[in-house]
Write a protein that holds these residues in place. Structure first.
Motif, PDB file in Angstrom:
ATOM      1  N   GLU A 132       1.522  -9.010  -4.546  1.00 17.89           N
ATOM      2  CA  GLU A 132       2.070  -8.865  -3.208  1.00 17.89           C
ATOM      3  C   GLU A 132       2.011  -7.400  -2.773  1.00 17.89           C
ATOM      4  OE1 GLU A 132       6.006 -10.505  -3.296  1.00 17.89           O
ATOM      5  OE2 GLU A 132       5.279 -12.570  -3.215  1.00 17.89           O
ATOM      6  N   ARG A 133       1.940  -7.189  -1.474  1.00 18.17           N
ATOM      7  CA  ARG A 133       1.888  -5.823  -0.950  1.00 18.17           C
ATOM      8  C   ARG A 133       3.136  -5.045  -1.352  1.00 18.17           C
ATOM      9  NH1 ARG A 133       3.708  -3.140   3.362  1.00 18.17           N
ATOM     10  NH2 ARG A 133       4.705  -5.001   4.204  1.00 18.17           N
TER      11      ARG A 133
ATOM     12  N   VAL B 211      -4.595  -6.876  -2.902  1.00 17.79           N
ATOM     13  CA  VAL B 211      -3.786  -5.740  -2.468  1.00 17.79           C
ATOM     14  C   VAL B 211      -4.072  -4.583  -3.414  1.00 17.79           C
ATOM     15  CG1 VAL B 211      -1.978  -7.184  -1.465  1.00 17.79           C
ATOM     16  CG2 VAL B 211      -1.774  -6.429  -3.838  1.00 17.79           C
ATOM     17  N   ARG B 212      -3.891  -3.360  -2.927  1.00 15.65           N
ATOM     18  CA  ARG B 212      -4.094  -2.168  -3.738  1.00 15.65           C
ATOM     19  C   ARG B 212      -2.757  -1.589  -4.163  1.00 15.65           C
ATOM     20  NH1 ARG B 212      -9.034   1.700  -1.795  1.00 15.65           N
ATOM     21  NH2 ARG B 212     -10.594   0.093  -1.371  1.00 15.65           N
ATOM     22  N   HIS B 213      -2.684  -1.220  -5.445  1.00 16.30           N
ATOM     23  CA  HIS B 213      -1.538  -0.472  -5.952  1.00 16.30           C
ATOM     24  C   HIS B 213      -2.057   0.673  -6.814  1.00 16.30           C
ATOM     25  CE1 HIS B 213       1.269  -3.400  -4.487  1.00 16.30           C
ATOM     26  NE2 HIS B 213       0.818  -4.361  -5.265  1.00 16.30           N
TER      27      HIS B 213
ATOM     28  N   LYS C 188      -6.243 -13.039  -1.928  1.00 18.79           N
ATOM     29  CA  LYS C 188      -6.048 -11.884  -1.056  1.00 18.79           C
ATOM     30  C   LYS C 188      -5.697 -10.685  -1.931  1.00 18.79           C
ATOM     31  CE  LYS C 188      -4.439 -14.665   2.859  1.00 18.79           C
ATOM     32  NZ  LYS C 188      -3.323 -14.923   3.816  1.00 18.79           N
TER      33      LYS C 188
END
Length: 250
Positions: free
Chosen positions: A102-103, A162-164, A160
């Motif tokens: 998740e974002r 997301v970048r972390h 989908k």
């Protein structure tokens, strides 16, 4: 709080003398500080109904329901009902940090084993990713600190991403933590897939080595709280045909 007593474990600490069903503001603040200091706390000898469990979670931090509605408790949707088992094709995820796909990932998890007759004891394994980061050679840690990793949920029809950051700084303790996990970290930003897969597998294997793995055995009456920024975790499932402990997660 004056009545609170703590006991260090192989990982985290046990907390005695606190009644979650009638928690005070002073005890809540003390528990939050214990959580930041120990990453995982286990409140012992609790007698919580579902509603009291939800009320405690709301007082401790802002909880959110599981995205998958079918996993929610019918009367108390904040509670996710988990059965660590191989039965009916329900396999454990393997090593993961909750909702890293998740974002804004969920940072705190709570777990309440539900007392059941004839249920097998339940064990959860944890890896403290700040220890993993500290064990890396400096040049590798520095390279990771400049990397962005891609996270996604493979069980959905459309992944989908997301970048972390590969290395995060805990907002309260300021510790550096390697933030990746085999279940949901699926790529490296701006790197081709074969190169990224080999890169990630190297760190998955290193983190999952026995030197970093710690086991926690849950008992009825335990209320566990942990910080997903520090931890990956994995279930030890009940064997097929055996009754597993039902776990209530928030």
């Amino acid at each position: 709080a004056a009545t609170m007593r703590t006991e260090l474990n192989a990982i985290g600490c046990s907390v005695h003398g606190v009644e979650a069903a009638a928690i005070t503001a002073t005890d809540l603040q003390a528990l939050r500080q214990l959580l930041y200091a120990n990453r995982l706390i286990v409140l012992k000898q609790q007698t919580l109904g579902e509603r009291e469990y939800c009320d405690f979670a709301k007082a401790f931090i802002s909880p959110t329901p599981e995205a998958q509605a079918s996993s929610r408790h019918r009367e108390h949707p904040l509670i996710t009902v988990a059965l660590p088992t191989h039965e009916n094709g329900r396999l454990p995820r393997g090593w993961h940090s909750e909702t890293s796909y998740e974002r804004v990932p969920k940072v705190i998890s709570m777990l309440l084993p539900k007392a059941q007759p004839h249920a097998l004891a339940c064990c959860t394994r944890f890896i403290d990713m700040s220890d993993v980061y500290a064990a890396l050679p400096k040049e590798i840690g520095d390279r990771l600190a400049r990397s962005q990793l891609l996270h996604g949920h493979r069980r959905t029809d459309t992944v989908k991403l997301v970048r972390h950051p590969a290395v995060i700084t805990h907002p309260h303790t300021r510790e550096r933590i390697l933030y990746l996990n085999r279940a949901f970290t699926i790529g490296v930003a701006d790197h081709p897939e074969p190169e990224a897969t080999a890169f990630l597998n190297r760190f998955f294997d290193f983190a999952e080595s026995p030197r970093f793995v710690r086991e926690v055995h849950w008992s009825p009456g335990d209320l566990a709280i942990w910080d997903n920024r520090f931890f990956q975790h994995d279930w030890t499932p009940a064997p097929a045909g055996e009754t597993p402990v039902t776990l209530y997660r928030i």
